[in-house]
Design an enzyme around this catalytic site. Structure first.
Site, mmCIF file in Angstrom:
data_model
loop_
_atom_site.group_PDB
_atom_site.id
_atom_site.type_symbol
_atom_site.label_atom_id
_atom_site.label_comp_id
_atom_site.label_asym_id
_atom_site.label_seq_id
_atom_site.Cartn_x
_atom_site.Cartn_y
_atom_site.Cartn_z
ATOM 1 N N LYS A 19 -1.867 60.601 -1.569
ATOM 2 C CA LYS A 19 -1.239 61.158 -0.377
ATOM 3 C C LYS A 19 0.249 60.843 -0.314
ATOM 4 O O LYS A 19 1.002 61.472 0.425
ATOM 5 C CB LYS A 19 -1.903 60.585 0.870
ATOM 6 C CG LYS A 19 -3.242 61.194 1.176
ATOM 7 C CD LYS A 19 -3.754 60.569 2.451
ATOM 8 C CE LYS A 19 -5.030 61.217 2.934
ATOM 9 N NZ LYS A 19 -5.630 60.406 3.992
ATOM 10 N N GLU A 20 0.663 59.819 -1.048
ATOM 11 C CA GLU A 20 2.069 59.429 -1.037
ATOM 12 C C GLU A 20 2.606 59.453 -2.474
ATOM 13 O O GLU A 20 2.644 58.417 -3.136
ATOM 14 C CB GLU A 20 2.221 58.027 -0.416
ATOM 15 C CG GLU A 20 1.605 57.949 0.963
ATOM 16 C CD GLU A 20 1.581 56.554 1.590
ATOM 17 O OE1 GLU A 20 1.591 56.480 2.826
ATOM 18 O OE2 GLU A 20 1.570 55.544 0.863
ATOM 19 N N ASP A 75 -0.271 48.975 -1.426
ATOM 20 C CA ASP A 75 -1.628 48.751 -0.949
ATOM 21 C C ASP A 75 -2.642 49.590 -1.687
ATOM 22 O O ASP A 75 -3.843 49.379 -1.565
ATOM 23 C CB ASP A 75 -1.709 49.073 0.549
ATOM 24 C CG ASP A 75 -1.747 47.815 1.389
ATOM 25 O OD1 ASP A 75 -1.713 46.722 0.793
ATOM 26 O OD2 ASP A 75 -1.800 47.932 2.624
ATOM 27 N N LYS A 85 -1.431 48.249 7.398
ATOM 28 C CA LYS A 85 0.002 48.050 7.166
ATOM 29 C C LYS A 85 0.478 46.673 7.647
ATOM 30 O O LYS A 85 1.282 46.021 6.984
ATOM 31 C CB LYS A 85 0.772 49.156 7.880
ATOM 32 C CG LYS A 85 2.246 49.067 7.645
ATOM 33 C CD LYS A 85 2.956 50.185 8.371
ATOM 34 C CE LYS A 85 4.436 49.938 8.384
ATOM 35 N NZ LYS A 85 5.130 50.854 9.270
ATOM 36 N N ASP A 145 9.047 52.867 5.847
ATOM 37 C CA ASP A 145 7.841 53.507 5.346
ATOM 38 C C ASP A 145 8.209 54.193 4.039
ATOM 39 O O ASP A 145 9.372 54.534 3.816
ATOM 40 C CB ASP A 145 7.333 54.565 6.334
ATOM 41 C CG ASP A 145 6.619 53.926 7.513
ATOM 42 O OD1 ASP A 145 6.319 52.730 7.432
ATOM 43 O OD2 ASP A 145 6.382 54.635 8.507
ATOM 44 N N ASP A 180 3.131 48.429 15.180
ATOM 45 C CA ASP A 180 4.550 48.410 15.551
ATOM 46 C C ASP A 180 4.706 48.298 17.065
ATOM 47 O O ASP A 180 5.394 47.419 17.572
ATOM 48 C CB ASP A 180 5.269 49.650 15.006
ATOM 49 C CG ASP A 180 4.519 50.949 15.249
ATOM 50 O OD1 ASP A 180 3.366 50.909 15.727
ATOM 51 O OD2 ASP A 180 5.085 52.019 14.968
HETATM 52 O O1 LIG Z 1 -3.314 50.259 4.806
HETATM 53 C C1 LIG Z 1 -2.182 50.716 4.865
HETATM 54 C C2 LIG Z 1 -1.884 51.908 5.568
HETATM 55 C C3 LIG Z 1 -0.586 52.362 5.587
HETATM 56 N N1 LIG Z 1 0.410 51.692 4.951
HETATM 57 C C4 LIG Z 1 1.808 52.213 4.979
HETATM 58 O O2 LIG Z 1 2.251 52.355 6.293
HETATM 59 C C5 LIG Z 1 3.244 53.346 6.357
HETATM 60 C C6 LIG Z 1 2.997 54.257 7.537
HETATM 61 O O3 LIG Z 1 1.843 54.997 7.309
HETATM 62 P P1 LIG Z 1 1.734 56.556 7.560
HETATM 63 O O4 LIG Z 1 0.467 57.023 7.009
HETATM 64 O O5 LIG Z 1 2.975 57.239 7.141
HETATM 65 O O6 LIG Z 1 1.560 56.554 9.115
HETATM 66 P P2 LIG Z 1 2.393 57.283 10.242
HETATM 67 O O7 LIG Z 1 1.436 57.568 11.328
HETATM 68 O O8 LIG Z 1 3.193 58.406 9.744
HETATM 69 O O9 LIG Z 1 3.351 56.078 10.667
HETATM 70 C C7 LIG Z 1 3.824 55.830 11.958
HETATM 71 O O10 LIG Z 1 2.902 55.058 12.712
HETATM 72 C C8 LIG Z 1 2.585 53.779 12.173
HETATM 73 C C9 LIG Z 1 1.705 53.072 13.160
HETATM 74 O O11 LIG Z 1 0.479 53.699 13.275
HETATM 75 C C10 LIG Z 1 3.851 52.989 11.920
HETATM 76 O O12 LIG Z 1 3.515 51.804 11.248
HETATM 77 C C11 LIG Z 1 4.798 53.784 11.082
HETATM 78 O O13 LIG Z 1 5.979 53.086 10.840
HETATM 79 C C12 LIG Z 1 5.115 55.064 11.792
HETATM 80 O O14 LIG Z 1 6.035 55.836 11.038
HETATM 81 C C13 LIG Z 1 3.229 54.094 5.037
HETATM 82 O O15 LIG Z 1 4.361 53.723 4.298
HETATM 83 C C14 LIG Z 1 1.952 53.605 4.392
HETATM 84 O O16 LIG Z 1 2.064 53.562 3.005
HETATM 85 C C15 LIG Z 1 0.135 50.524 4.273
HETATM 86 O O17 LIG Z 1 1.021 49.921 3.682
HETATM 87 N N2 LIG Z 1 -1.155 50.060 4.249
HETATM 88 MN MN LIG Z 2 4.608 58.363 8.122
#
Ligand SMILES: O=c1ccn([C@@H]2O[C@H](COP(=O)(O)OP(=O)(O)O[C@H]3O[C@H](CO)[C@@H](O)[C@H](O)[C@H]3O)[C@@H](O)[C@H]2O)c(=O)[nH]1
Ligand SMILES: [Mn+2]
Length: 740
Positions: free
Chosen positions: A108-109, A138, A268, A292, A452
């Site tokens: 996905k990334e 991760d 995260k 991120d 966060d």
């Molecule tokens: O088990 C995990 C899950 C996610 N991530 C990282 O967390 C970041 C944010 O994840 P993403 O899937 O992009 O989530 P979003 O919903 O887009 O993120 C928003 O919402 C999150 C809270 O739910 C915040 O932490 C993020 O900073 C904010 O941009 C990414 O870099 C992921 O790679 C991890 O490192 N480990």
């Molecule tokens: Mn994101």
């Protein structure tokens, strides 16, 4: 005494503040009148059988009023800030920075995007010996490890190039895709640019190969669902002195923590806490930039801008973090899903900045390391006391002591001995956090999946402050969701996390006030946590008045009654204040209209399912989860988004409720106008309901279009429409039983 030149300045936007305050005052009085009408007058008029409906309407009005009041707190004193990086101390006196980049899922990334983020972070305009970039993987993927090695190799040419020519678009992908370079470089520059572009293409090629082979064979590490820690110092500045030592590189460290099915890994927040510990013994910089994986740096000067706040002695002692607004590179002009989250980053955060500061937003912030180490920690604690909080690694504890004593670590990362790598692996293991306060009081907190929001809230409760740095050139650019499905799935996760906080002992209004957080800030936190509750009024108001209309029961006052004026005033006042907020912050009428629709769609789906999910978690029927948002772009869907055409390809559980409610409103509006207004002549007492249905249909016109007028892949499938018709007839049937 000599006065130092200022690093930053803040001005209050008094005009906006006055408008909001006056509006809130008048609007609140109207709300009181409305509640008086509903509770005293209306309750006395209606027949007993109608009580359940009355109750639902009353609850809706109460929740809407409550949320509306909380929301107004955001813009009670909006501010604008200015920074003067030219007044910062010389480079050798600047504090060191660790940059944390997180990735979780190689599918996905995609690696190319992640590496672009890493490279952009390495290219920030800051003394390279003071920057260490950490990539947390991760997903534990060999491909990512290979990719980061390749990124370092490419960085050896990219970063000197950026430095030499003052490149501002420091993310290679955006640099090479942009129509102009923002640089007047002459021949030398053009020649060099061509070389670098070639290198970049080769770099991409190598990533692609690595992906195809699932990494190359020489990584020497094993990955799997249950896996060991992998830590690799990819590059140290000493070896990055290519180019005759002219431009050095920041260090780059790869961390994939241990994972084991029998231990929770806390998503995260867990990954960030591992990085906090590992970076503690590697570089222990006093400040941390969090990114991120899809959020690249777009302005090399962001670190210096942030330091204007962190180094200003007037505000720095209580300043925990400098938040930059999240901005996105893939937002279309029309932004039909409100992917930019404009209201948050453009209206609310600058507003909260005038209170004690904006919320922590997961990415794009410069955090003081000390603020993550809790407030229970003080300078004269001994090792055994510290162990209870930070776990058993003495080596790490020494770094904590250095940090809380404000001793800077400017030497950056040293040559790494084997035993230190061993220690870092221990710090990244599953069991390290046992019998410590990690995630409870220390580091990023585990209580909610919106780590966060929650971590920032607790910091603000403990007396820390934050500021919003909102320069006109976006400091960071990310990618947001550009289709309905991703937007709603992501929204469901967020809202589930928010409700988790709302229904816990950390409920912002109670816990915040107990911690003496300023009341207005408390209201803002409470607003966001309660926002999922919008699902109740929106669901109710999309069903109940309509069913009543069909059965000829009035809900709102007659047009000729003075109470009708109260309702019309509230409706128009909400609409026009919102329009004012939108236009005042650079939006258009269209933005305003779109945001109404997105609000309704999210209330019916994301807020609703989020609340449901949180309640199920509360009763133990469901485990916490964090599905990373999809960052792979589907060209066809992207095209529709850019053209402003909704894409309804999403799971049935998201689409069916929307279509059902629209159909119900179509029926009630048509029958209301023909049967009630024209045939029975009851315009006056049913006007409110006829109008409500009309408004809902107008706002949600794209759904009608998707159902009746479109036949492309993104339209609403026939069977969804049929199923929805069936469901809306069920609703009609239930409604008619209750009303009799
Ligand atoms: O088990 C995990 C899950 C996610 N991530 C990282 O967390 C970041 C944010 O994840 P993403 O899937 O992009 O989530 P979003 O919903 O887009 O993120 C928003 O919402 C999150 C809270 O739910 C915040 O932490 C993020 O900073 C904010 O941009 C990414 O870099 C992921 O790679 C991890 O490192 N480990
Ligand atoms: Mn994101």
């Amino acid at each position: 005494m000599e006065t130092l030149p200022p690093l930053q300045k803040v001005t209050v936007d008094t005009f906006s503040a006055t408008v909001t305050r006056s509006h809130t005052f008048i609007h609140s009085i109207a709300i009181l009148f409305m509640l008086y009408y509903r509770l005293i007058i209306n309750l006395n008029e209606i027949p007993i059988s109608f009580l359940p409906y009355w109750f639902l309407i009353f609850v809706s009005e109460l929740i809407l009023s409550f949320l509306r009041t909380l929301d107004s707190a955001h813009i009670f004193s909006p501010v604008t800030r200015y920074v003067y990086p030219e007044n910062l101390p010389p480079d050798d006196e600047l504090p060191a920075i660790d940059v944390f980049v997180c990735t979780a899922d190689p599918i996905k990334e995609p690696a190319l995007g992640v590496m672009n983020t890493v490279l952009s972070a390495m290219a920030i305009d800051y003394p390279p010996e003071k920057v260490t970039v950490y990539l947390s993987d991760d997903g534990g993927s060999v491909t990512t490890l290979c990719a980061v090695r390749e990124a370092w190799r490419f960085g050896e040419v990219w970063i000197p190039f950026c430095r030499e020519f003052g490149v501002k678009r420091i993310c290679p992908e955006t640099f090479f895709q942009a129509a102009d370079d923002e640089i007047n470089g002459g021949k030398d520059y053009l020649l060099e640019r061509e070389n670098i572009q070639k290198e970049y293409e080769e770099f991409k090629e190598r990533l692609k190969k690595a992906q195809e082979n699932g990494g190359t064979k020489d990584t020497g590490v094993q990955f799997g669902p249950n896996r060991d820690t992998v830590i690799e110092i990819i590059g140290q500045r000493s070896c990055g002195a290519k180019n005759n030592g002219k431009a050095k590189l920041p260090s780059l460290v790869y961390v994939s923590r241990e994972k084991n099915n029998s231990h929770p890994h806390h998503f995260k927040a867990g990954a960030l806490n591992v990085l906090l510990r590992v970076s503690g013994i590697v570089s222990n910089s006093p400040y941390i930039l969090m990114l991120d994986c899809d959020m690249h740096s777009n302005d090399p000067s962001s670190a210096r801008q942030a330091m204007c706040f962190h180094l200003d002695p007037k505000i720095s002692p209580s300043l925990a973090f400098v938040q930059f607004p999240q901005r996105f590179r893939n937002i279309s002009k029309n932004d039909i899903y409100d992917s930019a989250m404009r209201n948050c980053f453009v209206v609310r955060w600058p507003g909260m900045d005038g209170l004690i500061g904006p919320m922590l937003s997961g990415t794009c912030f410069y955090m003081k390391r000390k603020a993550l180490y809790g407030t229970a920690i003080h300078k004269d604690m001994d090792l055994s006391e510290l162990k209870k909080y930070f776990g058993s690694s003495n080596e790490f504890l020494y770094t904590v002591i250095t940090c809380i004593n404000d001793k800077q670590n400017d030497t950056g990362i040293k040559e790494f001995a084997d035993n230190e790598i061993q220690e870092a692996r221990f710090l990244a293991s599953c069991t390290y956090e046992e019998e410590s306060q990690w995630g409870e009081e220390i580091g990023f907190l585990y209580h909610s999946v919106v780590e966060d929001y929650f971590t920032g809230f607790i910091m603000h409760c403990k007396g820390w402050k934050s500021v919003l740095c909102n320069p006109s050139r976006p400091a960071f650019l990310g990618s947001s969701t550009t289709n309905l499905s991703d937007t709603l799935v992501q929204g469901t996760r967020w809202n589930s996390g928010l409700v988790e906080v709302l229904f816990s002992r950390f409920c912002p209004l109670i816990y915040g006030l107990k911690s003496r957080m300023p009341f207005l800030e408390c209201m803002c936190y409470a607003y966001l946590a309660s926002q999922p509750l919008y699902c109740f009024p929106v669901w109710f108001l999309a069903i109940v008045p309509q069913l009543c209309l069909l059965n000829g029961i009035p809900i709102y006052p007659k047009v000729s009654s003075p109470w009708f004026f109260v309702y019309s005033f509230l409706f128009l006042s909400s609409l026009s204040k919102y329009l004012w907020d939108v236009v005042n912050t650079g939006g258009t009428m269209r933005t305003w209209w779109n945001e109404w629709r997105v609000w309704m769609i999210k209330s019916i789906t994301a807020y609703f399912y989020g609340t449901l999910d949180a309640i199920m978690k509360l009763y133990g029927c469901r485990k916490a989860s964090f599905l990373p948002t999809n960052k792979v772009v589907d060209d066809e869907q992207l095209k529709r988004y850019q053209m402003g055409i909704y894409n309804f390809q999403a799971s049935k559980r998201l689409i069916v409720p929307l279509v059902t409610l629209v159909i119900l409103n179509m029926i009630s509006f048509t029958w209301g106008v023909i049967g009630k207004v024209i045939l029975e002549g009851r315009l006056s007492d049913l006007f409110g309901q006829v109008f409500l249905s009309f408004f809902i249909l107008m706002v949600n016109y794209p759904i009608i279009e998707g159902m009746l007028l479109r036949r492309d892949k993104g339209s609403i499938p026939i069977f969804v429409t049929l199923l929805s018709i069936l469901l809306s007839f069920c609703l009609l049937f239930i409604g008619s039983i209750f009303v009799r």
